[in-house]
Design an enzyme around this catalytic site. Structure first.
Site, PDB file in Angstrom:
ATOM      1  N   HIS A 104      -2.495   5.345  14.699  1.00  0.00           N
ATOM      2  CA  HIS A 104      -3.997   4.877  14.019  1.00  0.00           C
ATOM      3  C   HIS A 104      -4.552   3.994  13.108  1.00  0.00           C
ATOM      4  O   HIS A 104      -2.847   3.747  12.614  1.00  0.00           O
ATOM      5  CB  HIS A 104      -4.740   6.580  13.781  1.00  0.00           C
ATOM      6  N   HIS A 131      -0.165   3.544  11.976  1.00  0.00           N
ATOM      7  CA  HIS A 131       0.876   4.240  11.394  1.00  0.00           C
ATOM      8  C   HIS A 131       0.585   5.330  12.506  1.00  0.00           C
ATOM      9  O   HIS A 131      -0.403   5.567  13.667  1.00  0.00           O
ATOM     10  CB  HIS A 131      -0.087   5.327   9.804  1.00  0.00           C
ATOM     11  N   HIS A 176       0.617  -1.260  -0.318  1.00  0.00           N
ATOM     12  CA  HIS A 176       0.406  -0.082  -0.148  1.00  0.00           C
ATOM     13  C   HIS A 176       1.025   1.251   0.034  1.00  0.00           C
ATOM     14  O   HIS A 176       1.936   1.482   1.060  1.00  0.00           O
ATOM     15  CB  HIS A 176      -1.035  -0.349   1.325  1.00  0.00           C
TER      16      HIS A 176
END
Length: 453
Positions: free
Chosen positions: A385, A349, A306
Site C-alpha cells: 500500500h 510499504h 519520512h
C-alpha cells in the site's frame, strides 16, 4: 464535586452543562457526589455512609504487578448482583467477534469503503454497531474487532457492559454523551472515549444531527496504555494530563430497565427494575476516560526522510512480545512538513501488521481522492500500500518549502493479527470496487540510464 444523573429520560439529562473531569492517565482518583460518601482510611467499612454498598471492580488479577494492577472501589445504591437477573439470549447480528470466518466471496486484497449509509429505521447505539473486521480470538483474550456505528435513537432504559474487551469509541459525526457507572462524559468528533471491560454504560445523542456515526475498536487483549517515548523523552505525543476521567455521578431511577451483556462473543439481556448507574462515590485507577486528539503533540523529521508512523501512536495495547502490539491506536494529525530532498507522504510499504484506517475529518495526505471522512481502508499484513498515483506525482514534483498539513485527522487501528473481513463488510454497498485503480498510473520510470527521472 457533585453531578447527579436525574430521572429525566430525554437526551439532555439535568446535569451541569459543563461536565467536570479529573486530569491524568492511570491515576488513583477519588470522587464523591455527596459529602462523606467516600470512606476514608479503608475500603470496606462494616456499614457505609448513606446506606451504600461497597464493591470492588477489578480490571486485572489481584496479583498483577503494582504498575499494571487496576481496580476501583465503588459505593453504590445497590450491589451489582441486583443489576442482573436471569439472562436470556439476545441478538445483535451485525456485531461479530473473533474468530469470525464468515462465508463470503470477497477475495484477499487492499480494500476501501465509503461512509456508512444513513439508516432508514430507528437504531440505538447498540443496534447500530456493524463489525467490519475481526482479529485474534475473543476466548483467549487476544486481538480486536473493528466496528463502525451509526445510530439515531438514545439508550434511555437500556444499559450494557462488554465482558469481552474495552471499547475505544471514535465519533466522526455527532457528539455523544456516554453515561458510565463512574460518571458522565460528553465526547465530540476529534475526541475519543474509552469504556473499560465490564463497565456498565449507555450512550445518548448530543446536538441536532440526522445521524450519529463513528468507529469502535474493541480490544480483547491487554488494556490500552500510553506508549513508551524512548529517546523522545518526557514530553510530546499524548501527554497524561490531557486525558480526562469523569467525576462521580449517579442515576437514581426506579423504572423497568434492560441490561445487555456481551460475553464470549454472545449477547444476553436481563430485565431489572432500576438504573444500574447508581455509583455515588468511587476511588481507584480502573476508570473510563476521554481524550481530545487535538492535544496530541506530534514529533517528526525536521531535516530529511519520512519517519515511521509509530511516532503518531496515541495508545497501545501490548502483548508479551516487546514492541509488538495487540493493537495500536495511531492518528495522523495536523502538522508541519519541512523535510528537505524528501518524498514527504507515507512511503510505499508492506507490513507484518494489519492496518484498519478511518478518516474523521479533512483529507489524508497519501490519498487525495476516494478516502473521505467516514470512510475506511484495510491493508492486511504483507499487502502493499502507499500513495495513489496523483499523490505520488504531486509529492515528487512540488516545491519543498515548509507546508502545514492542516484540517485533517485520520487514524489507524493496527494489530499484529490478520484482520478477517465480515460478510457484512464484504457485501456493503459502499465497498469501492475500483480502489486498486488508484495505483494504475504508477508506470515504469527505469530505463537503465543514470539520473533523476
Amino acid at each position: 464535586m457533585d453531578q447527579t444523573m436525574t430521572q429525566a429520560s430525554d437526551k439532555e439529562a439535568s446535569v451541569a452543562d459543563k461536565l467536570q473531569y479529573m486530569p491524568g492517565f492511570g491515576n488513583d482518583f477519588e470522587t464523591e457526589t455527596l459529602p462523606g460518601a467516600l470512606p476514608q482510611g479503608q475500603n470496606s467499612p462494616q456499614k457505609c455512609n448513606y446506606g451504600l454498598y461497597a464493591e470492588q471492580l477489578s480490571g486485572s488479577p489481584f496479583t498483577a504487578p503494582r504498575g499494571t494492577n487496576e481496580r476501583s472501589w465503588l459505593y453504590r445504591i445497590r450491589p451489582s448482583v441486583r443489576h442482573t437477573r436471569r439472562f436470556s439470549n439476545a441478538s445483535y447480528p451485525h456485531w461479530k467477534s473473533a474468530p469470525c470466518l464468515d462465508d463470503h466471496s470477497l477475495p484477499l486484497g487492499q480494500l476501501r469503503w465509503g461512509p456508512m449509509p444513513v439508516p432508514d429505521e430507528k437504531l440505538s447505539f447498540l443496534d447500530g454497531v456493524r463489525t467490519m473486521t475481526t482479529a485474534g480470538d475473543v476466548l483467549t483474550q487476544t486481538g480486536m474487532a473493528a466496528h463502525v456505528y451509526v445510530f439515531n435513537e438514545d439508550m434511555v432504559d437500556d444499559y450494557a457492559f462488554n465482558a469481552d474487551g474495552e471499547l475505544l469509541i471514535v465519533p466522526q459525526v455527532g457528539a455523544i454523551r456516554v453515561f458510565t457507572e463512574m460518571g458522565i462524559m460528553d465526547v465530540e468528533p476529534l475526541e475519543i472515549v474509552l469504556i473499560p471491560r465490564g463497565m456498565m454504560f449507555k450512550v445518548l445523542r448530543k446536538g441536532d444531527e440526522k445521524v450519529w456515526r463513528g468507529y469502535i475498536c474493541e480490544n480483547y487483549g491487554a488494556k490500552f496504555t500510553l506508549p513508551d517515548r524512548g529517546p523522545i523523552g518526557a514530553n510530546c505525543l499524548a501527554n497524561p494530563r490531557d486525558f480526562k476521567t469523569p467525576v462521580a455521578a449517579y442515576e437514581d431511577k426506579e423504572a423497568p430497565c434492560r441490561v445487555h451483556v456481551k460475553w464470549c462473543g454472545k449477547f444476553y439481556v436481563t430485565e431489572i427494575g432500576h438504573s444500574p448507574l447508581d455509583v455515588v462515590a468511587w476511588h481507584g485507577n480502573y476508570a473510563p476516560f476521554k481524550y481530545d486528539l487535538r492535544t496530541f503533540s506530534p514529533v517528526g523529521a525536521i531535516l530529511f526522510d519520512h519517519p515511521d508512523p509509530s511516532i503518531f501512536t496515541v495508545l497501545t495495547a501490548p502483548t508479551e512480545s516487546a514492541g509488538t502490539a495487540n493493537v495500536d491506536f495511531v492518528i495522523f494529525p495536523p502538522r508541519w512538513l519541512v523535510a528537505e530532498h524528501t518524498f514527504r507522504p507515507p512511503w510505499y510499504h508492506r507490513n507484518i501488521m494489519s492496518e484498519f484506517m478511518g478518516l474523521i475529518h479533512g483529507q489524508y495526505d497519501a490519498k487525495e481522492e476516494g478516502f473521505v471522512p467516514g470512510g475506511i481502508s484495510l491493508h492486511n499484513m504483507m499487502l502493499p500500500h502507499g500513495p495513489d498515483a496523483s499523490g505520488f506525482e504531486k509529492a515528487s514534483n512540488s516545491e519543498l518549502k515548509p507546508v502545514k498539513l492542516d484540517h485533517t485527522m485520520a487514524f489507524m487501528f493496527e494489530t499484529r493479527y490478520p484482520q478477517q473481513v465480515t460478510k457484512y463488510a464484504a457485501e456493503l454497498e459502499t465497498l469501492q470496487d475500483n480502489y486498486l485503480e488508484c495505483w494504475d498510473g504508477l508506470e515504469r520510470r527505469f530505463d537503465g540510464t543514470p539520473g533523476i527521472k
